[in-house]
Design a protein around this motif. Structure first.
Motif, mmCIF file in Angstrom:
data_model
loop_
_atom_site.group_PDB
_atom_site.id
_atom_site.type_symbol
_atom_site.label_atom_id
_atom_site.label_comp_id
_atom_site.label_asym_id
_atom_site.label_seq_id
_atom_site.Cartn_x
_atom_site.Cartn_y
_atom_site.Cartn_z
ATOM 1 N N ARG A 20 0.839 -1.199 0.000
ATOM 2 C CA ARG A 20 0.000 0.000 0.000
ATOM 3 C C ARG A 20 0.875 1.250 0.000
ATOM 4 N N PRO A 21 0.305 2.407 -0.357
ATOM 5 C CA PRO A 21 1.102 3.644 -0.348
ATOM 6 C C PRO A 21 1.756 3.877 1.014
ATOM 7 N N GLY A 22 3.056 4.125 1.029
ATOM 8 C CA GLY A 22 3.783 4.388 2.260
ATOM 9 C C GLY A 22 4.150 3.149 3.059
ATOM 10 N N GLU A 23 3.768 1.965 2.583
ATOM 11 C CA GLU A 23 3.997 0.728 3.331
ATOM 12 C C GLU A 23 5.246 0.005 2.829
ATOM 13 N N THR A 24 5.940 -0.651 3.740
ATOM 14 C CA THR A 24 7.048 -1.535 3.400
ATOM 15 C C THR A 24 6.711 -2.932 3.919
ATOM 16 N N ILE A 25 6.746 -3.919 3.068
ATOM 17 C CA ILE A 25 6.427 -5.290 3.489
ATOM 18 C C ILE A 25 7.524 -6.236 3.009
#
Length: 291
Positions: A20-25
């Motif tokens: 998702r926008p702004g997410e790091t996975i």
């Protein structure tokens, strides 16, 4: 056969959900595959027994793609290695099996008109050209090949609005799936698609792939369908490219489009019972062994 086509690296990341926008996975699994419709179709042509020369560009860091094609029987003498990045795809696959893909054209978009003319100059009226829509300069490739008298096969994948402005009247064999055909004609029924394209391009034979329903061939002289063999499909990646390679290889050998359609549908049916793209393409010997 000269195939002016893409050479890609597919980077596949298995994730729980799309980032998702702004997410790091983190990803659960990473895999790297050879890809690109051009590469796949060249390998399919070679596996079907055709003599195929691939023209295109690849980044120096991905020379293994060129080696792979050579190992499969493709002549890569017209493949140029460059310092920049290869074409590649960044593919997320979520827990539901859906994918989200970013395509980078890379080296595939750096083909100059002078390079096109220089390569096509080595071929003549007894030769075929195959081109897809993952490289730049497609109109110039078609026009240069027609000027040299080559028989031109065009697969407008991926389909986009630019295709409508290409010199399609110069194409001898147009190979499309149902989605591409509908974008070109506005029609959804196979017979209507064939009639519309034959009326618009009376010198062009149309090959329409129909997924698990088989394929159809339309020209001013002939029209016929080839049902697909019923199989348990595990991965449809590469099936269309396999079909195209086997269809053209058999057509070149026999000049019999009905036989070519039969071989192509059989090859595609075997392809979908395997995982992967280039790795799933069968050989002609395999098909002959299961007749």
């Amino acid at each position: 056969m000269l195939n002016f086509g893409s050479i890609n690296v597919d980077h596949v990341y298995t994730v729980e959900h799309f980032v998702r926008p702004g997410e790091t996975i983190g990803c659960r699994k990473y895999r790297r595959f050879a890809g690109g419709k051009g590469l796949n179709q060249s390998i399919a042509l070679a596996q079907a027994g055709a003599c195929v020369y691939h023209a295109g560009k690849v980044g120096a860091a991905d020379a293994w793609l060129k080696t792979l094609m050579e190992d499969k029987g493709v002549d890569t003498g017209f493949v140029q290695t460059i310092d920049g990045p290869s074409g590649h795809a960044i593919i997320q696959v979520n827990a539901e099996g859906e994918n989200a893909i970013i395509i980078v054209g890379g080296a595939n978009q750096l083909i100059s008109e002078a390079e096109v003319q220089g390569i096509v100059a080595d071929f003549g009226p007894d030769d075929y050209l195959l081109v897809q829509n993952e490289v730049n300069a497609v109109p110039q490739i078609i026009q240069s090949a027609k000027a040299k008298g080559l028989t031109i096969a065009f697969n407008p994948a991926p389909m986009n609005a630019q295709v409508l402005n290409y010199p399609l009247e110069l194409v001898d064999i147009l190979i499309v799936n149902e989605t591409e055909a509908q974008a070109l004609t506005g029609e959804s029924e196979p017979d209507s698609i064939g009639e519309t394209l034959n009326r618009r391009f009376p010198q062009t034979a149309v090959v329409l792939t129909l997924g698990d329903k088989g394929a159809a061939y339309f020209s001013p002289q002939a029209r016929f369908y080839q049902p697909a063999k019923k199989v348990h499909a595990v991965d449809t990646t590469g099936a269309g490219d396999t079909f195209i390679g086997f269809f053209l290889a058999e057509l070149i050998e026999t000049n019999n489009p009905a036989a070519a359609l039969q071989w192509a549908t059989r090859a595609a049916a075997l392809c979908v019972t395997r995982h992967g793209a280039a790795d799933s393409i069968p050989s002609r010997r395999e098909l002959e062994a299961i007749q």
